[in-house]
Design a protein around this motif. Structure first.
Motif, PDB file in Angstrom:
ATOM      1  N   UNK A   1      -6.383 -14.623  -1.524  1.00  0.00           N
ATOM      2  CA  UNK A   1      -6.375 -14.119  -2.899  1.00  0.00           C
ATOM      3  C   UNK A   1      -6.699 -15.234  -3.868  1.00  0.00           C
ATOM      4  N   UNK A   2      -7.018 -14.868  -5.060  1.00  0.00           N
ATOM      5  CA  UNK A   2      -7.308 -15.860  -6.095  1.00  0.00           C
ATOM      6  C   UNK A   2      -6.031 -16.596  -6.481  1.00  0.00           C
ATOM      7  N   UNK A   3      -6.186 -17.825  -6.932  1.00  0.00           N
ATOM      8  CA  UNK A   3      -5.006 -18.566  -7.355  1.00  0.00           C
ATOM      9  C   UNK A   3      -4.956 -18.740  -8.878  1.00  0.00           C
TER      10      UNK A   3
ATOM     11  N   UNK B   1      -2.784  -9.807 -16.603  1.00  0.00           N
ATOM     12  CA  UNK B   1      -3.372  -9.280 -15.365  1.00  0.00           C
ATOM     13  C   UNK B   1      -2.366  -9.403 -14.214  1.00  0.00           C
ATOM     14  N   UNK B   2      -2.705  -8.748 -13.142  1.00  0.00           N
ATOM     15  CA  UNK B   2      -1.906  -8.820 -11.911  1.00  0.00           C
ATOM     16  C   UNK B   2      -2.791  -9.369 -10.808  1.00  0.00           C
ATOM     17  N   UNK B   3      -2.225 -10.241 -10.035  1.00  0.00           N
ATOM     18  CA  UNK B   3      -2.940 -10.879  -8.923  1.00  0.00           C
ATOM     19  C   UNK B   3      -2.336 -10.387  -7.616  1.00  0.00           C
ATOM     20  N   UNK B   4      -3.190 -10.081  -6.645  1.00  0.00           N
ATOM     21  CA  UNK B   4      -2.724  -9.640  -5.332  1.00  0.00           C
ATOM     22  C   UNK B   4      -2.931 -10.776  -4.325  1.00  0.00           C
ATOM     23  N   UNK B   5      -1.867 -11.119  -3.586  1.00  0.00           N
ATOM     24  CA  UNK B   5      -1.932 -12.129  -2.536  1.00  0.00           C
ATOM     25  C   UNK B   5      -1.562 -11.470  -1.208  1.00  0.00           C
TER      26      UNK B   5
ATOM     27  N   UNK C   1       8.159 -16.598  -1.250  1.00  0.00           N
ATOM     28  CA  UNK C   1       9.058 -17.431  -2.052  1.00  0.00           C
ATOM     29  C   UNK C   1       9.610 -16.670  -3.259  1.00  0.00           C
ATOM     30  N   UNK C   2       8.987 -15.564  -3.624  1.00  0.00           N
ATOM     31  CA  UNK C   2       9.470 -14.741  -4.745  1.00  0.00           C
ATOM     32  C   UNK C   2      10.616 -13.833  -4.312  1.00  0.00           C
ATOM     33  N   UNK C   3      10.870 -13.782  -2.995  1.00  0.00           N
ATOM     34  CA  UNK C   3      11.887 -12.872  -2.470  1.00  0.00           C
ATOM     35  C   UNK C   3      11.277 -11.577  -1.961  1.00  0.00           C
ATOM     36  N   UNK C   4       9.990 -11.377  -2.257  1.00  0.00           N
ATOM     37  CA  UNK C   4       9.318 -10.157  -1.796  1.00  0.00           C
ATOM     38  C   UNK C   4       9.119 -10.213  -0.286  1.00  0.00           C
ATOM     39  N   UNK C   5       9.023  -9.034   0.299  1.00  0.00           N
ATOM     40  CA  UNK C   5       8.749  -8.911   1.726  1.00  0.00           C
ATOM     41  C   UNK C   5       7.542  -8.017   1.895  1.00  0.00           C
TER      42      UNK C   5
ATOM     43  N   UNK D   1       3.334  -7.762   3.799  1.00  0.00           N
ATOM     44  CA  UNK D   1       2.111  -8.532   4.011  1.00  0.00           C
ATOM     45  C   UNK D   1       1.402  -8.876   2.705  1.00  0.00           C
ATOM     46  N   UNK D   2       1.546  -8.033   1.679  1.00  0.00           N
ATOM     47  CA  UNK D   2       0.867  -8.226   0.392  1.00  0.00           C
ATOM     48  C   UNK D   2       1.874  -8.168  -0.746  1.00  0.00           C
ATOM     49  N   UNK D   3       1.682  -9.035  -1.752  1.00  0.00           N
ATOM     50  CA  UNK D   3       2.535  -8.989  -2.932  1.00  0.00           C
ATOM     51  C   UNK D   3       1.640  -8.988  -4.178  1.00  0.00           C
TER      52      UNK D   3
END
Length: 181
Positions: free
Chosen positions: A143-145, A151-155, A167-171, A173-175
Motif C-alpha cells: 500500500x501507499x505510505x 483520505x483513507x489509506x488501505x494497507x 500496531x494499531x490493534x487491528x486484526x 489481513x487489511x486495515x
C-alpha cells in the motif's frame, strides 16, 4: 546358590553353587559349578559331595521389564523461544543428552534430544526426540505510505498467516488508515 535372582530384559545372571562338590546338575542341563541364566523361571540344582551324599535345591529367577520413557512436549517452536520437555512417568534416575539429570529440561535450539532413564530394578530405557525451530515468518506491507488529509489509506499484509496483529490493534489481513502514525 549365589547370584542375582533377577535381571533386566535382554540381560542375564550367573548362578553359582558351593565349592568342593563332586558333581553339579542344574535344571537346565549344565554340569558345572556355575550356570548362565538368560530367561526367567525356577532353576533346580542337584549336587553330590565327596561322600556320595546328594542334595537338591531350587531358586526362582525373575526378569525385570525395561522402563519405557516417552519424551513429551512441543518439539517444533519459534526462534528465541524455550520449551519444556518432560517424561511420561517418573523414574529412579535421568540422564539427558544435554547433561541434565532431572525429570524435565528446557530446550531452545534445534537438536536431537536423548534421555536415558533407570527404574527401581536398575533396568535402563532410552527415548529420543528431534526438536526443530520454525523459520520467522516474512511479511511485507503493501500500500501507499502517504495520503492526503481526509483520505483513507488501505494497507495489506502480503502472505497468508493464521493471525494478523497490526500496531494499531487491528486484526485482519487489511486495515484502513485515516490518520498518520
Amino acid at each position: 546358590i549365589t547370584g542375582m535372582t533377577s535381571f533386566c530384559v535382554n540381560e542375564s545372571t550367573t548362578l553359582t553353587a558351593p565349592d568342593n562338590l563332586s558333581t553339579y546338575l542344574w535344571g537346565n542341563g549344565d554340569t558345572t559349578q556355575s550356570t548362565l541364566i538368560t530367561a526367567a523361571g525356577t532353576y533346580g540344582l542337584t549336587v553330590t559331595d565327596m561322600n556320595g551324599c546328594t542334595a537338591t535345591t531350587a531358586v526362582d529367577i525373575t526378569e525385570d521389564a525395561l522402563p519405557q520413557p516417552e519424551i513429551q512436549g512441543i518439539n517444533a517452536f519459534c526462534p528465541d523461544s524455550t520449551v519444556t520437555l518432560s517424561l511420561n512417568q517418573p523414574f529412579q534416575s535421568y540422564q539427558w543428552s544435554t547433561g541434565a539429570v532431572g525429570s524435565s529440561i528446557e530446550v531452545s535450539t534445534a537438536d536431537v534430544i536423548t534421555v536415558e532413564v533407570m527404574n527401581e530394578a536398575g533396568c535402563v530405557g532410552v527415548d529420543t526426540l528431534e526438536t526443530q525451530i520454525f523459520p520467522n515468518p516474512q511479511v511485507n506491507i503493501l500500500g501507499d505510505n502517504a495520503f492526503c488529509a481526509g483520505d483513507t489509506l488501505s494497507l495489506s499484509a502480503q502472505g497468508v498467516f493464521p493471525v494478523y496483529n497490526w500496531s494499531t490493534g487491528a486484526e485482519g489481513e487489511t486495515i484502513s488508515i485515516s490518520s498518520p502514525g
